[in-house]
Design a protein around this motif. Structure first.
Motif, PDB file in Angstrom:
ATOM      1  N   ARG A  59       0.836  -1.192   0.000  1.00 52.99           N
ATOM      2  CA  ARG A  59       0.000   0.000   0.000  1.00 52.99           C
ATOM      3  C   ARG A  59       0.874   1.246   0.000  1.00 52.99           C
ATOM      4  N   ASN A  60       0.383   2.270  -0.681  1.00 50.50           N
ATOM      5  CA  ASN A  60       0.968   3.599  -0.587  1.00 50.50           C
ATOM      6  C   ASN A  60      -0.191   4.534  -0.281  1.00 50.50           C
ATOM      7  N   GLY A  61      -0.326   4.907   0.990  1.00 53.96           N
ATOM      8  CA  GLY A  61      -1.520   5.633   1.406  1.00 53.96           C
ATOM      9  C   GLY A  61      -2.732   4.742   1.219  1.00 53.96           C
ATOM     10  N   ALA A  62      -3.718   5.222   0.485  1.00 54.88           N
ATOM     11  CA  ALA A  62      -4.953   4.452   0.286  1.00 54.88           C
ATOM     12  C   ALA A  62      -4.882   3.543  -0.941  1.00 54.88           C
ATOM     13  N   THR A  63      -3.801   3.634  -1.686  1.00 52.75           N
ATOM     14  CA  THR A  63      -3.693   2.875  -2.941  1.00 52.75           C
ATOM     15  C   THR A  63      -3.012   1.535  -2.702  1.00 52.75           C
ATOM     16  N   THR A  64      -3.595   0.450  -3.226  1.00 51.67           N
ATOM     17  CA  THR A  64      -2.957  -0.863  -3.179  1.00 51.67           C
ATOM     18  C   THR A  64      -2.354  -1.156  -4.554  1.00 51.67           C
ATOM     19  N   LEU A  65      -1.110  -1.589  -4.553  1.00 53.50           N
ATOM     20  CA  LEU A  65      -0.372  -1.791  -5.796  1.00 53.50           C
ATOM     21  C   LEU A  65       0.082  -3.236  -5.889  1.00 53.50           C
ATOM     22  N   GLN A  66       0.145  -3.751  -7.119  1.00 49.43           N
ATOM     23  CA  GLN A  66       0.510  -5.149  -7.354  1.00 49.43           C
ATOM     24  C   GLN A  66       1.829  -5.225  -8.106  1.00 49.43           C
ATOM     25  N   LEU A  67       2.743  -6.045  -7.541  1.00 46.68           N
ATOM     26  CA  LEU A  67       4.029  -6.293  -8.185  1.00 46.68           C
ATOM     27  C   LEU A  67       4.019  -7.672  -8.826  1.00 46.68           C
ATOM     28  N   PRO A  68       4.880  -7.930  -9.801  1.00 48.85           N
ATOM     29  CA  PRO A  68       4.979  -9.280 -10.368  1.00 48.85           C
ATOM     30  C   PRO A  68       5.387 -10.278  -9.280  1.00 48.85           C
ATOM     31  N   VAL A  69       4.707 -11.407  -9.280  1.00 44.75           N
ATOM     32  CA  VAL A  69       4.981 -12.454  -8.285  1.00 44.75           C
ATOM     33  C   VAL A  69       6.081 -13.347  -8.857  1.00 44.75           C
ATOM     34  N   ASN A  70       7.327 -13.107  -8.416  1.00 47.00           N
ATOM     35  CA  ASN A  70       8.460 -13.847  -8.989  1.00 47.00           C
ATOM     36  C   ASN A  70       9.013 -14.897  -8.028  1.00 47.00           C
ATOM     37  N   ALA A  71       8.396 -15.018  -6.835  1.00 42.88           N
ATOM     38  CA  ALA A  71       8.725 -16.092  -5.889  1.00 42.88           C
ATOM     39  C   ALA A  71       7.399 -16.516  -5.271  1.00 42.88           C
ATOM     40  N   PRO A  72       6.535 -17.183  -6.073  1.00 45.37           N
ATOM     41  CA  PRO A  72       5.146 -17.414  -5.683  1.00 45.37           C
ATOM     42  C   PRO A  72       5.027 -17.922  -4.250  1.00 45.37           C
ATOM     43  N   PRO A  73       4.086 -17.352  -3.463  1.00 43.69           N
ATOM     44  CA  PRO A  73       3.089 -16.343  -3.880  1.00 43.69           C
ATOM     45  C   PRO A  73       3.565 -14.910  -3.707  1.00 43.69           C
ATOM     46  N   HIS A  74       4.865 -14.708  -3.513  1.00 42.60           N
ATOM     47  CA  HIS A  74       5.349 -13.378  -3.161  1.00 42.60           C
ATOM     48  C   HIS A  74       6.183 -12.760  -4.286  1.00 42.60           C
ATOM     49  N   ALA A  75       6.480 -11.471  -4.108  1.00 37.86           N
ATOM     50  CA  ALA A  75       7.441 -10.766  -4.963  1.00 37.86           C
ATOM     51  C   ALA A  75       8.726 -10.621  -4.153  1.00 37.86           C
ATOM     52  N   ILE A  76       9.875 -10.920  -4.774  1.00 39.88           N
ATOM     53  CA  ILE A  76      11.112 -10.976  -3.994  1.00 39.88           C
ATOM     54  C   ILE A  76      12.211 -10.093  -4.593  1.00 39.88           C
ATOM     55  N   HIS A  77      12.942  -9.399  -3.709  1.00 40.01           N
ATOM     56  CA  HIS A  77      14.260  -8.778  -3.987  1.00 40.01           C
ATOM     57  C   HIS A  77      14.244  -7.618  -4.982  1.00 40.01           C
ATOM     58  N   GLY A  78      13.088  -6.985  -5.202  1.00 39.97           N
ATOM     59  CA  GLY A  78      13.094  -5.777  -6.020  1.00 39.97           C
ATOM     60  C   GLY A  78      13.182  -6.032  -7.507  1.00 39.97           C
ATOM     61  N   THR A  79      13.436  -4.964  -8.255  1.00 39.96           N
ATOM     62  CA  THR A  79      13.424  -5.031  -9.723  1.00 39.96           C
ATOM     63  C   THR A  79      14.772  -4.740 -10.365  1.00 39.96           C
ATOM     64  N   VAL A  80      15.669  -4.037  -9.663  1.00 36.49           N
ATOM     65  CA  VAL A  80      16.847  -3.506 -10.359  1.00 36.49           C
ATOM     66  C   VAL A  80      17.910  -4.559 -10.642  1.00 36.49           C
ATOM     67  N   ARG A  81      17.843  -5.703  -9.959  1.00 36.66           N
ATOM     68  CA  ARG A  81      18.837  -6.757 -10.250  1.00 36.66           C
ATOM     69  C   ARG A  81      18.604  -7.369 -11.628  1.00 36.66           C
ATOM     70  N   ASP A  82      17.440  -7.074 -12.243  1.00 35.88           N
ATOM     71  CA  ASP A  82      17.124  -7.601 -13.574  1.00 35.88           C
ATOM     72  C   ASP A  82      17.408  -6.592 -14.679  1.00 35.88           C
ATOM     73  N   LEU A  83      17.939  -5.432 -14.314  1.00 36.21           N
ATOM     74  CA  LEU A  83      18.090  -4.352 -15.281  1.00 36.21           C
ATOM     75  C   LEU A  83      19.564  -4.083 -15.587  1.00 36.21           C
ATOM     76  N   ALA A  84      19.790  -3.436 -16.718  1.00 35.55           N
ATOM     77  CA  ALA A  84      21.127  -2.924 -17.041  1.00 35.55           C
ATOM     78  C   ALA A  84      21.252  -1.526 -16.449  1.00 35.55           C
ATOM     79  N   TRP A  85      22.406  -1.262 -15.831  1.00 36.91           N
ATOM     80  CA  TRP A  85      22.678   0.042 -15.215  1.00 36.91           C
ATOM     81  C   TRP A  85      23.653   0.814 -16.098  1.00 36.91           C
ATOM     82  N   LYS A  86      23.624   2.147 -15.942  1.00 31.90           N
ATOM     83  CA  LYS A  86      24.500   3.012 -16.745  1.00 31.90           C
ATOM     84  C   LYS A  86      25.636   3.540 -15.885  1.00 31.90           C
ATOM     85  N   PRO A  87      26.864   3.529 -16.420  1.00 35.43           N
ATOM     86  CA  PRO A  87      27.972   4.105 -15.662  1.00 35.43           C
ATOM     87  C   PRO A  87      27.839   5.622 -15.596  1.00 35.43           C
TER      88      PRO A  87
END
Length: 263
Positions: A59-87
């Motif tokens: 939740r963020n205030g009154a809003t409920t938000l859904q993340l991809p479930v990548n460790a069913p039934p939960h979402a684990i370890h954030g999103t940035v480990r799957d991305l390319a970063w810029k120097p």
């Protein structure tokens, strides 16, 4: 082969893979590797949440938000480990990388990760900023330290004193109860209100101390090959239970230091 960034200081050598989630691929001290090798291992960033988020919802205030479930039934370890970063900046002993936050994370922002290598220490830093709306976030590191350094020595020993352990439910999430620390093996979150302070000792080889001003650490030592000591800015499911808002004037800043000495 992806581009790698190498830092050296004395006989310490750090290899970072910006395209593979800006993870530390290798840390060699005097030629000896201390991290488990492989594209999912090394040490990866956990941003904008650490560990499991219950059913991928927060939740963020009154809003409920859904993340991809990548460790069913939960979402684990954030999103940035799957991305390319810029120097953003690189020298012989320091590197800075950035990564844009966005889909599947429901907010826009930026993560900065800083690596500073010295002869006897590695300093790691995160900054998490928002471009507009405020949102709850966490940041932490997930290193896979080798259980055995592979040179005929003994397995690593862990030494730490926690004020409490988060009781873990069958769903792998903290129940909300704080209990006296139990003996391992662990896949558990511990509270250290004075700051994270965990010592890994490979007898007669190396001592490595993981510290942070943050009060939370997850210890995961069930795997045969490795032990994980994960300083983080909040506990698992903390987007729901201990929300820390990132606002336009108040970014989330987290630091951890690994300091080592030969034995």
């Amino acid at each position: 082969m992806s581009m790698q960034t190498r830092l050296t200081a004395g006989d310490a050598e750090l290899t970072i893979s910006p395209e593979n989630g800006c993870r530390i691929e290798s840390l060699r001290i005097g030629g000896t590797e201390v991290l488990r090798q492989g594209e999912r291992f090394g040490c990866f960033p956990m941003v904008p949440w650490c560990g499991r988020t219950e059913n991928g919802r927060f939740r963020n205030g009154a809003t409920t938000l859904q993340l991809p479930v990548n460790a069913p039934p939960h979402a684990i370890h954030g999103t940035v480990r799957d991305l390319a970063w810029k120097p953003a900046k690189t020298s012989a002993t320091e590197a800075v990388f950035t990564c844009e936050l966005g889909d599947p994370w429901p907010y826009n922002g930026r993560v900065t990760q800083v690596f500073e290598l010295a002869e006897d220490a590695l300093t790691l830093r995160f900054g998490v900023e928002t471009y507009d709306a405020s949102f709850p976030a966490q940041a932490g590191w997930h290193p896979w330290f080798l259980r055995n350094l592979g040179r005929g020595g003994q397995d690593v020993r862990l030494d730490f004193t926690a004020a409490w352990q988060e009781e873990r439910g069958d769903d792998h999430l903290p129940t909300g109860r704080r209990i006296d620390p139990l003996p391992g093996p662990w896949d558990d979150c511990f509270g250290m209100p004075e700051g994270v302070d965990v010592t890994l000792t490979w007898p007669e080889e190396l001592e490595l101390k993981v510290t942070s001003r943050e009060p939370w650490v997850v210890i995961y030592d069930e795997p045969e090959e490795a032990v994980c000591v994960e300083p983080q800015s909040g506990p698992p499911n903390g987007l729901n239970t201990h929300p820390r808002l990132v606002t336009p004037i108040d970014p989330l800043e987290v630091e951890s230091v690994w300091r080592w000495r030969r034995l």
